[in-house]
Scaffold this motif. Sequence first.
Motif, PDB file in Angstrom:
ATOM      1  N   ALA A  54     -42.877   0.165  31.227  1.00 44.07           N
ATOM      2  CA  ALA A  54     -42.679   1.414  30.480  1.00 44.07           C
ATOM      3  C   ALA A  54     -43.867   1.687  29.565  1.00 44.07           C
ATOM      4  O   ALA A  54     -44.396   2.805  29.527  1.00 44.07           O
ATOM      5  N   THR A  55     -44.301   0.670  28.839  1.00 46.32           N
ATOM      6  CA  THR A  55     -45.438   0.825  27.927  1.00 46.32           C
ATOM      7  C   THR A  55     -46.705   1.220  28.694  1.00 46.32           C
ATOM      8  O   THR A  55     -47.436   2.129  28.291  1.00 46.32           O
ATOM      9  N   ALA A  56     -46.960   0.539  29.801  1.00 46.16           N
ATOM     10  CA  ALA A  56     -48.173   0.800  30.586  1.00 46.16           C
ATOM     11  C   ALA A  56     -48.179   2.195  31.201  1.00 46.16           C
ATOM     12  O   ALA A  56     -49.239   2.781  31.416  1.00 46.16           O
ATOM     13  N   ASN A  57     -46.995   2.728  31.459  1.00 49.06           N
ATOM     14  CA  ASN A  57     -46.912   4.028  32.127  1.00 49.06           C
ATOM     15  C   ASN A  57     -46.511   5.166  31.191  1.00 49.06           C
ATOM     16  O   ASN A  57     -46.257   6.283  31.638  1.00 49.06           O
ATOM     17  N   GLY A  58     -46.454   4.869  29.888  1.00 49.79           N
ATOM     18  CA  GLY A  58     -46.283   5.917  28.901  1.00 49.79           C
ATOM     19  C   GLY A  58     -44.914   6.552  28.814  1.00 49.79           C
ATOM     20  O   GLY A  58     -44.782   7.710  28.410  1.00 49.79           O
ATOM     21  N   PHE A  59     -43.872   5.789  29.154  1.00 45.83           N
ATOM     22  CA  PHE A  59     -42.532   6.339  28.934  1.00 45.83           C
ATOM     23  C   PHE A  59     -41.699   5.369  28.099  1.00 45.83           C
ATOM     24  O   PHE A  59     -41.999   4.174  28.014  1.00 45.83           O
ATOM     25  N   ASP A  60     -40.670   5.888  27.459  1.00 46.72           N
ATOM     26  CA  ASP A  60     -39.813   5.099  26.578  1.00 46.72           C
ATOM     27  C   ASP A  60     -38.828   4.293  27.424  1.00 46.72           C
ATOM     28  O   ASP A  60     -38.184   4.843  28.330  1.00 46.72           O
ATOM     29  N   LEU A  61     -38.700   3.014  27.129  1.00 44.53           N
ATOM     30  CA  LEU A  61     -37.758   2.174  27.860  1.00 44.53           C
ATOM     31  C   LEU A  61     -36.338   2.721  27.759  1.00 44.53           C
ATOM     32  O   LEU A  61     -35.527   2.557  28.677  1.00 44.53           O
ATOM     33  N   LYS A  62     -36.038   3.379  26.662  1.00 38.88           N
ATOM     34  CA  LYS A  62     -34.696   3.949  26.484  1.00 38.88           C
ATOM     35  C   LYS A  62     -34.402   5.047  27.509  1.00 38.88           C
ATOM     36  O   LYS A  62     -33.237   5.427  27.699  1.00 38.88           O
ATOM     37  N   ALA A  63     -35.450   5.540  28.164  1.00 39.62           N
ATOM     38  CA  ALA A  63     -35.255   6.568  29.187  1.00 39.62           C
ATOM     39  C   ALA A  63     -34.765   5.980  30.505  1.00 39.62           C
ATOM     40  O   ALA A  63     -34.421   6.714  31.433  1.00 39.62           O
ATOM     41  N   VAL A  64     -34.719   4.649  30.579  1.00 36.91           N
ATOM     42  CA  VAL A  64     -34.249   3.965  31.785  1.00 36.91           C
ATOM     43  C   VAL A  64     -32.833   3.459  31.547  1.00 36.91           C
ATOM     44  O   VAL A  64     -32.518   2.906  30.494  1.00 36.91           O
ATOM     45  N   GLU A  65     -31.966   3.664  32.515  1.00 38.76           N
ATOM     46  CA  GLU A  65     -30.603   3.137  32.427  1.00 38.76           C
ATOM     47  C   GLU A  65     -30.588   1.711  32.977  1.00 38.76           C
ATOM     48  O   GLU A  65     -30.753   1.490  34.178  1.00 38.76           O
ATOM     49  N   LEU A  66     -30.410   0.743  32.080  1.00 35.98           N
ATOM     50  CA  LEU A  66     -30.361  -0.653  32.495  1.00 35.98           C
ATOM     51  C   LEU A  66     -28.953  -1.003  32.963  1.00 35.98           C
ATOM     52  O   LEU A  66     -27.969  -0.696  32.274  1.00 35.98           O
ATOM     53  N   LYS A  67     -28.858  -1.664  34.105  1.00 33.71           N
ATOM     54  CA  LYS A  67     -27.561  -2.072  34.636  1.00 33.71           C
ATOM     55  C   LYS A  67     -27.535  -3.584  34.823  1.00 33.71           C
ATOM     56  O   LYS A  67     -28.068  -4.106  35.802  1.00 33.71           O
ATOM     57  N   PRO A  68     -26.949  -4.317  33.865  1.00 32.41           N
ATOM     58  CA  PRO A  68     -26.855  -5.775  33.995  1.00 32.41           C
ATOM     59  C   PRO A  68     -25.880  -6.141  35.118  1.00 32.41           C
ATOM     60  O   PRO A  68     -24.711  -5.759  35.090  1.00 32.41           O
ATOM     61  N   LEU A  69     -26.354  -6.902  36.093  1.00 30.69           N
ATOM     62  CA  LEU A  69     -25.558  -7.228  37.280  1.00 30.69           C
ATOM     63  C   LEU A  69     -25.210  -8.709  37.368  1.00 30.69           C
ATOM     64  O   LEU A  69     -24.556  -9.139  38.315  1.00 30.69           O
ATOM     65  N   GLN A  70     -25.690  -9.497  36.416  1.00 32.35           N
ATOM     66  CA  GLN A  70     -25.293 -10.891  36.196  1.00 32.35           C
ATOM     67  C   GLN A  70     -25.899 -11.920  37.147  1.00 32.35           C
ATOM     68  O   GLN A  70     -26.005 -13.092  36.780  1.00 32.35           O
ATOM     69  N   SER A  71     -26.276 -11.519  38.348  1.00 33.29           N
ATOM     70  CA  SER A  71     -26.834 -12.514  39.272  1.00 33.29           C
ATOM     71  C   SER A  71     -27.820 -11.875  40.236  1.00 33.29           C
ATOM     72  O   SER A  71     -27.809 -10.656  40.457  1.00 33.29           O
ATOM     73  N   LEU A  72     -28.658 -12.714  40.822  1.00 34.47           N
ATOM     74  CA  LEU A  72     -29.641 -12.240  41.799  1.00 34.47           C
ATOM     75  C   LEU A  72     -28.986 -11.682  43.069  1.00 34.47           C
ATOM     76  O   LEU A  72     -29.404 -10.623  43.558  1.00 34.47           O
ATOM     77  N   PRO A  73     -27.966 -12.344  43.621  1.00 36.12           N
ATOM     78  CA  PRO A  73     -27.309 -11.754  44.793  1.00 36.12           C
ATOM     79  C   PRO A  73     -26.741 -10.360  44.508  1.00 36.12           C
ATOM     80  O   PRO A  73     -26.791  -9.482  45.375  1.00 36.12           O
ATOM     81  N   ASN A  74     -26.230 -10.165  43.301  1.00 29.48           N
ATOM     82  CA  ASN A  74     -25.707  -8.845  42.944  1.00 29.48           C
ATOM     83  C   ASN A  74     -26.830  -7.809  42.886  1.00 29.48           C
ATOM     84  O   ASN A  74     -26.639  -6.647  43.259  1.00 29.48           O
ATOM     85  N   MET A  75     -28.002  -8.232  42.405  1.00 32.89           N
ATOM     86  CA  MET A  75     -29.142  -7.320  42.375  1.00 32.89           C
ATOM     87  C   MET A  75     -29.557  -6.895  43.780  1.00 32.89           C
ATOM     88  O   MET A  75     -29.830  -5.723  44.042  1.00 32.89           O
ATOM     89  N   VAL A  76     -29.599  -7.876  44.672  1.00 33.77           N
ATOM     90  CA  VAL A  76     -29.968  -7.572  46.061  1.00 33.77           C
ATOM     91  C   VAL A  76     -28.954  -6.612  46.675  1.00 33.77           C
ATOM     92  O   VAL A  76     -29.320  -5.614  47.315  1.00 33.77           O
ATOM     93  N   ALA A  77     -27.676  -6.891  46.468  1.00 38.08           N
ATOM     94  CA  ALA A  77     -26.633  -6.034  47.034  1.00 38.08           C
ATOM     95  C   ALA A  77     -26.702  -4.620  46.463  1.00 38.08           C
ATOM     96  O   ALA A  77     -26.480  -3.635  47.184  1.00 38.08           O
ATOM     97  N   SER A  78     -27.030  -4.515  45.172  1.00 35.08           N
ATOM     98  CA  SER A  78     -27.044  -3.206  44.522  1.00 35.08           C
ATOM     99  C   SER A  78     -28.164  -2.307  45.028  1.00 35.08           C
ATOM    100  O   SER A  78     -27.985  -1.087  45.129  1.00 35.08           O
ATOM    101  N   ILE A  79     -29.309  -2.883  45.346  1.00 37.16           N
ATOM    102  CA  ILE A  79     -30.412  -2.052  45.842  1.00 37.16           C
ATOM    103  C   ILE A  79     -30.163  -1.660  47.298  1.00 37.16           C
ATOM    104  O   ILE A  79     -30.507  -0.553  47.731  1.00 37.16           O
ATOM    105  N   LYS A  80     -29.525  -2.542  48.051  1.00 34.20           N
ATOM    106  CA  LYS A  80     -29.217  -2.221  49.442  1.00 34.20           C
ATOM    107  C   LYS A  80     -28.182  -1.097  49.537  1.00 34.20           C
ATOM    108  O   LYS A  80     -28.276  -0.228  50.413  1.00 34.20           O
ATOM    109  N   SER A  81     -27.233  -1.115  48.631  1.00 37.97           N
ATOM    110  CA  SER A  81     -26.159  -0.121  48.668  1.00 37.97           C
ATOM    111  C   SER A  81     -26.508   1.178  47.956  1.00 37.97           C
ATOM    112  O   SER A  81     -25.809   2.171  48.106  1.00 37.97           O
TER     113      SER A  81
END
Length: 344
Positions: free
Chosen positions: A154-181
């Motif tokens: 965010a800093t390198a690209n000039g936007f506020d981190l608050k402009a991104v919606e963070l979604k805590p998914l708790q585990s790596l397998p959940n992250m993989v599943a979330s991007i696939k879906s």
Amino acid sequence: MGRKAAAAAFVLVGLAGSVLPAAAQEKVTVGVLRFVSSGGLFLAVEKGYFKNEGLDVELKFFEAAQPIALAVVSGDTEFGVTAFTAGFYNLAGKGALKIIAAQAREKKGYEGNLVLASNAAYEKGLTSLDKLAGKSVGITQVGSSFHYQLGQIATANGFDLKAVELKPLQSLPNMVASIKSGQVDAIIIAPHLAKPLVASGEAKLIGRVSDVTEYQFGGLFTSTKMISDKRATVEKFVRAYQKGAEDYAKAFLTKDASGNIVYTADSDAAAALVAKHVYPSEEPAQAAAKVKASAFFVDEKARLDVADILTQVQWLKAEGLVDASVDAKSILDLSFIEGHTNVN
């Protein structure tokens, strides 16, 4: 005693002596993820470096970094090798943990974490890092290394981190599943997990963390109590760990005059050993090839970039993720390895 009896007794004594080192092995447990970036640890196990130091090392695998820190504090494991998180720094700041050696770094010219967009988000225009504002990004937990990396993007690209919606998914397998879906628009994830998603067409590559920032994202740590009560054991562990890091660097990071990584038969052998832990259920040759293609930069002596760790803590404090009272220098024990970088 007759000659035959004496000879038999001598043989028995000799045999007993030969098994004493194995019987005397001290059992220690290490919390770790199935990541190529922990390859130095895996090589040290597979090549017997820990056993040569009198240590019987058991690897305990986790699905996210933060639980490893908790396991070390509770005594469930004696050591941890993984990425640093806000939760880790808060525990260490209370005196519970000490960083004693490096794991991997993001470094230009070497493999590192990749930023992926879901196919749906990519089709809607999320084709580069500067377009992450207004999008959802999956991470393991708030304060994770992925959270920190997103902040640097965010800093390198000039936007506020608050402009991104963070979604805590708790585990790596959940992250993989979330991007696939398409549950999230993007994720930041290790290359050994990212590349298969891109190759299969289940996600799109939009950037590399190492093109944005270089930083010490992981390390070897233990409890303050372990250092106090069993310093000799910690010293043995670090010596073996360093040998594994050196083998890893030689196998996967050697470059020729043109800056291209050079692989040898030793690289193939080392990749096969690492693959046993990163891809335990995959065909060995294919798994080894994936290891070579996903090798992070690891310092050959497992030396830390100290200044970068201080910078991480400062940023996490500013975000309200690490307590203001945490003294970053106090969470480091630099006495086990010589030559850490950017110490002053």
